[in-house]
Scaffold this motif. Sequence first.
Motif, mmCIF file in Angstrom:
data_model
loop_
_atom_site.group_PDB
_atom_site.id
_atom_site.type_symbol
_atom_site.label_atom_id
_atom_site.label_comp_id
_atom_site.label_asym_id
_atom_site.label_seq_id
_atom_site.Cartn_x
_atom_site.Cartn_y
_atom_site.Cartn_z
ATOM 1 N N TRP A 158 -9.890 1.869 -0.774
ATOM 2 C CA TRP A 158 -8.641 2.177 -1.485
ATOM 3 C C TRP A 158 -8.686 1.685 -2.926
ATOM 4 O O TRP A 158 -8.222 2.363 -3.837
ATOM 5 N N THR A 159 -9.210 0.479 -3.109
ATOM 6 C CA THR A 159 -9.175 -0.159 -4.422
ATOM 7 C C THR A 159 -10.194 0.457 -5.376
ATOM 8 O O THR A 159 -9.915 0.650 -6.562
ATOM 9 N N GLY B 111 -5.703 -5.401 -4.387
ATOM 10 C CA GLY B 111 -6.630 -4.831 -3.418
ATOM 11 C C GLY B 111 -7.831 -5.712 -3.149
ATOM 12 O O GLY B 111 -8.198 -5.952 -1.994
ATOM 13 N N PRO C 28 -8.950 5.130 -5.628
ATOM 14 C CA PRO C 28 -7.647 5.559 -5.101
ATOM 15 C C PRO C 28 -7.483 7.075 -5.164
ATOM 16 O O PRO C 28 -7.802 7.707 -6.172
ATOM 17 N N PHE D 50 0.111 -8.518 -8.735
ATOM 18 C CA PHE D 50 0.452 -7.202 -9.274
ATOM 19 C C PHE D 50 0.843 -7.304 -10.742
ATOM 20 O O PHE D 50 0.462 -6.466 -11.562
ATOM 21 N N ASN E 142 0.208 6.684 -6.928
ATOM 22 C CA ASN E 142 -0.967 7.510 -7.194
ATOM 23 C C ASN E 142 -0.696 8.978 -6.871
ATOM 24 O O ASN E 142 -1.619 9.752 -6.611
ATOM 25 N N LEU F 36 1.347 1.793 -3.489
ATOM 26 C CA LEU F 36 0.095 2.256 -4.085
ATOM 27 C C LEU F 36 -0.051 3.759 -3.907
ATOM 28 O O LEU F 36 -0.412 4.483 -4.840
ATOM 29 N N TYR G 5 0.802 -1.214 0.000
ATOM 30 C CA TYR G 5 0.000 0.000 0.000
ATOM 31 C C TYR G 5 0.841 1.274 0.000
ATOM 32 O O TYR G 5 0.422 2.291 -0.565
ATOM 33 N N TYR H 162 -2.585 -3.011 -9.057
ATOM 34 C CA TYR H 162 -3.023 -2.747 -7.684
ATOM 35 C C TYR H 162 -4.481 -3.158 -7.451
ATOM 36 O O TYR H 162 -4.851 -3.529 -6.328
#
Length: 366
Positions: A61-62, A140, A65, A131, A9, A5, A2, A136
Amino acid sequence: MYALLFADNGMSDGQISALFAIWSTVAVVAEVPFGALADRFSRRWSLVAAGLLQALGYALWTASPGFWSFAGGFVLWGLGGALVSGALEALLHDGLTAVGAADHFGTVLGRVTAVGLLGQIPSAVAATFLFSTGGYALVGWVSVATCLGSALMALRLPETPRGDPEDYFATLRSGLAETAAVPAVRRAVPAVAVLAGLDALEEYFPLLARDWDVPVALVPLAVLAIPLAGAAGAALGGTRLPLGGLLAASALLLGAAGLLRHPAGLAAVAVFYGLYRLVLVVAETRLQERITGSARATVTSVAGLGSEVAAYGVYAAWVFGGLSLVSVVILAFALVLPYALRVRRSDQEPPGSAPRRIDPVAGPGG
């Protein structure tokens, strides 16, 4: 993955640290009230609810994002972490006490911790595959499913009956009174809090690997030795060892890795983490040995609250001085740790006396 991630982002190091601080802030607010909740109602159901909340956080989160989604996910995860903190140790300690095996708490806690860390091995392998296959998003959603599975598993944990419970606020007062009034507990709680707070450094290990020229897709495998070493250290947590010396040695190794700034430095980070985990399990065991009241999860949650406050120091040290400053802070704390955890003669109950119970209203003298 994460932290990666967040970085991929568009989050800066400052924003990532701010997200971690939000996580800790939620835990600070919820830690002790949720510990008392576990003491008053059910420690097992606290663990179940924690898995559900973490699953919701990963889903957020998934699905969307971005900084505020990441922050919302950490709020949910922080609440889940507060439900686990204290409840797990109390559930384990009371279960062992019920079968006359309280002396094995340190060994069993070390094994539980080790198994949890070893779970990162299949996770790292899976993360690399997931991945590479679906980015991601796939990582997730599989993480969401894993958290839901852990909640279902928690339903099967046995919980020792504790008789007629006090009301919620009496339970809360009882735990806070023991933390403040019993000298051995009063010293052990902040020591365990600082040690547990140092684990916030784990959040930066993937970033270290990336900064030390490890390709992003290989980061989960590159840092695999770190939880392995942590598991080995935790498994030795039932032994009596010089905690200050071990923690000081680990800090020196961490500082050396920061100076090296090479993928090979991850080996030194792994040894640091193994020694650190050993020290943490022994310290947590010594705290549990000193708690005599019924609000065990509440007292342990006070240490958990302190650990979240200590985590702020780790985040700040990372932002302002990186790994070098963090290692200096750990080395300084190693010098005072033996004094915080030692048992003094004045801490001992008179020979043949029963363990003292703190009255939630009258206090230690009541």
